[in-house]
Design a protein around this motif. Sequence first.
Motif, PDB file in Angstrom:
ATOM      1  N   GLU A  28       0.838  -1.202   0.000  1.00 31.37           N
ATOM      2  CA  GLU A  28       0.000   0.000   0.000  1.00 31.37           C
ATOM      3  C   GLU A  28       0.871   1.249   0.000  1.00 31.37           C
ATOM      4  N   PHE A  29       0.215   2.443  -0.032  1.00 33.15           N
ATOM      5  CA  PHE A  29       0.892   3.721  -0.183  1.00 33.15           C
ATOM      6  C   PHE A  29       1.324   4.361   1.136  1.00 33.15           C
ATOM      7  N   ALA A  30       1.353   3.608   2.219  1.00 30.27           N
ATOM      8  CA  ALA A  30       1.707   4.076   3.568  1.00 30.27           C
ATOM      9  C   ALA A  30       0.586   4.865   4.222  1.00 30.27           C
ATOM     10  N   GLN A  31      -0.546   5.019   3.557  1.00 27.94           N
ATOM     11  CA  GLN A  31      -1.655   5.738   4.172  1.00 27.94           C
ATOM     12  C   GLN A  31      -2.299   4.910   5.285  1.00 27.94           C
ATOM     13  N   VAL A  32      -2.471   3.624   5.057  1.00 29.14           N
ATOM     14  CA  VAL A  32      -3.025   2.756   6.102  1.00 29.14           C
ATOM     15  C   VAL A  32      -2.027   2.623   7.246  1.00 29.14           C
ATOM     16  N   PHE A  33      -0.759   2.573   6.912  1.00 31.32           N
ATOM     17  CA  PHE A  33       0.276   2.569   7.949  1.00 31.32           C
ATOM     18  C   PHE A  33       0.096   3.765   8.876  1.00 31.32           C
ATOM     19  N   ARG A  34      -0.132   4.943   8.316  1.00 28.73           N
ATOM     20  CA  ARG A  34      -0.335   6.141   9.132  1.00 28.73           C
ATOM     21  C   ARG A  34      -1.624   6.043   9.943  1.00 28.73           C
ATOM     22  N   GLN A  35      -2.664   5.497   9.339  1.00 24.21           N
ATOM     23  CA  GLN A  35      -3.915   5.301  10.067  1.00 24.21           C
ATOM     24  C   GLN A  35      -3.720   4.386  11.272  1.00 24.21           C
ATOM     25  N   LEU A  36      -2.988   3.315  11.066  1.00 20.99           N
ATOM     26  CA  LEU A  36      -2.775   2.340  12.137  1.00 20.99           C
ATOM     27  C   LEU A  36      -1.993   2.966  13.293  1.00 20.99           C
ATOM     28  N   LEU A  37      -0.956   3.739  12.985  1.00 20.21           N
ATOM     29  CA  LEU A  37      -0.193   4.398  14.040  1.00 20.21           C
ATOM     30  C   LEU A  37      -1.048   5.428  14.769  1.00 20.21           C
ATOM     31  N   THR A  38      -1.867   6.141  14.023  1.00 20.36           N
ATOM     32  CA  THR A  38      -2.731   7.143  14.637  1.00 20.36           C
ATOM     33  C   THR A  38      -3.763   6.491  15.537  1.00 20.36           C
ATOM     34  N   ALA A  39      -4.325   5.372  15.088  1.00 17.10           N
ATOM     35  CA  ALA A  39      -5.316   4.664  15.896  1.00 17.10           C
ATOM     36  C   ALA A  39      -4.708   4.216  17.215  1.00 17.10           C
ATOM     37  N   GLU A  40      -3.478   3.750  17.172  1.00 18.38           N
ATOM     38  CA  GLU A  40      -2.815   3.330  18.408  1.00 18.38           C
ATOM     39  C   GLU A  40      -2.608   4.521  19.345  1.00 18.38           C
ATOM     40  N   GLN A  52      -4.483   6.934  19.633  1.00 15.33           N
ATOM     41  CA  GLN A  52      -5.796   7.303  20.158  1.00 15.33           C
ATOM     42  C   GLN A  52      -6.371   6.238  21.085  1.00 15.33           C
ATOM     43  N   GLY A  53      -5.614   5.169  21.340  1.00 13.99           N
ATOM     44  CA  GLY A  53      -6.057   4.193  22.324  1.00 13.99           C
ATOM     45  C   GLY A  53      -6.297   2.795  21.816  1.00 13.99           C
ATOM     46  N   ALA A  54      -6.102   2.549  20.531  1.00 15.91           N
ATOM     47  CA  ALA A  54      -6.263   1.190  20.019  1.00 15.91           C
ATOM     48  C   ALA A  54      -5.176   0.290  20.603  1.00 15.91           C
TER      49      ALA A  54
END
Length: 409
Positions: free
Chosen positions: A283-295, A297-299
């Motif tokens: 992928e284009f690293a966009q989901v990678f950024r989403q995953l780090l952001t989710a963590e 935020q408490g994931a």
Amino acid sequence: MIQVATDHYCLNTGNMTTKTTKGNSYMFETKLTRRSILVAGAATALAAPFVRPSWAAPDTVRALMWEAYLLPDQITAFEESNKVKFVPSFFDGNSEAYNKLRVGGSKEFDLVQADGFWPQLYFREGLLREVDYSKVPNSSGYLPEFGAEVFKVLSDPQSGKKIGFPFCWGAYGITYDAGKVQPERTETLECMFSSDYSGMLSTSARFEENIALAALLVTERLGSRDKPRPDGKPFNPYVLSDEELAEVEKLLIQQKSLLLTRYQDNPTLFQLLQSGAVVAATEFAQVFRQLLTAEAQGAAPVDFRHALKMKEGGLGWVDTWLVTSGVQDGKKFDLCNSFIDLMISPTVMKKIGEVAGCSTTVDLRSISNETERKLFLMDRSNEIADLFMFDQPSSPEKWERVWSNVQAA
């Protein structure tokens, strides 16, 4: 040195979701293409009416550009400080921009954006003029890989003249769960074709990236990169022999049985990775950024990582600002330089990164926190050096036939 391809492909637009971390809003792609992350990101910035100054501007600066990079507040400031009107026109892909320039666009536009090999093509065809880095002071702030003497993609190969300014960059790599996939396994593309992860892999549904990545692995296995190439030029994963394409088809058919799915959008891939159903995906690293952001935020914490460059190589892109050949020395050229200087200033580049969700060519590390540096790969720009630029297949018909056979298998 960056490998430069000889064509490009068009990208469509789409929508995005927003995630927030440490007070900043970051935009992430929900559709399939990388350009959609930019265009939709700009939609948020453009939600408020864009009111131009009421005074009548005697001069204009006309730009053919990607819509995502239009920041209304910065445009207004530029207009007011220079007493000009900025007139943007938008395009979805390089081919569209190229066609507009060829039918008189160098007279209709002062600035144009492009990526990959396109600036060199534009210059060869007389659509661009030479630029002067000394007239754009903020060009001194580039990351080392994008400095004037290093980033040869924006130099004319014959004359050595500089033809543009780097802007944003990115790549199509592997996002993976390091708790389930050993990091050293992602140092090679073999990772995405390994039966060890059968049923836990995913790739996008775009055939260009799938074939190009497979081509990197196939040509490495065949040892065919140093042999005479079909176009007589250095190896390019978008220019393949019939033998190489046949092997790519076989490899992708083998991979098909190992995939859980080919994802259609980033929210789907996000869920697959976060749930653990998928352990590695391209992928284009966009989901990678989403995953780090989710963590943040408490994931539940998961050691997600993103590999940009494998030993066989990788795929990347660099967006640029260019000045058309219709601009002569004088006031208009000075205005173009001033606009580019504004756009690559650190504060504006940081806004571009946050709104468009992409990495920038300007060094922002001194004004960024640790989370931002990790999210936007600020300490990894050196990895762009060996990536092959996104391209259009040299034979779209053959590539489409290969993909049809893979789908039908």
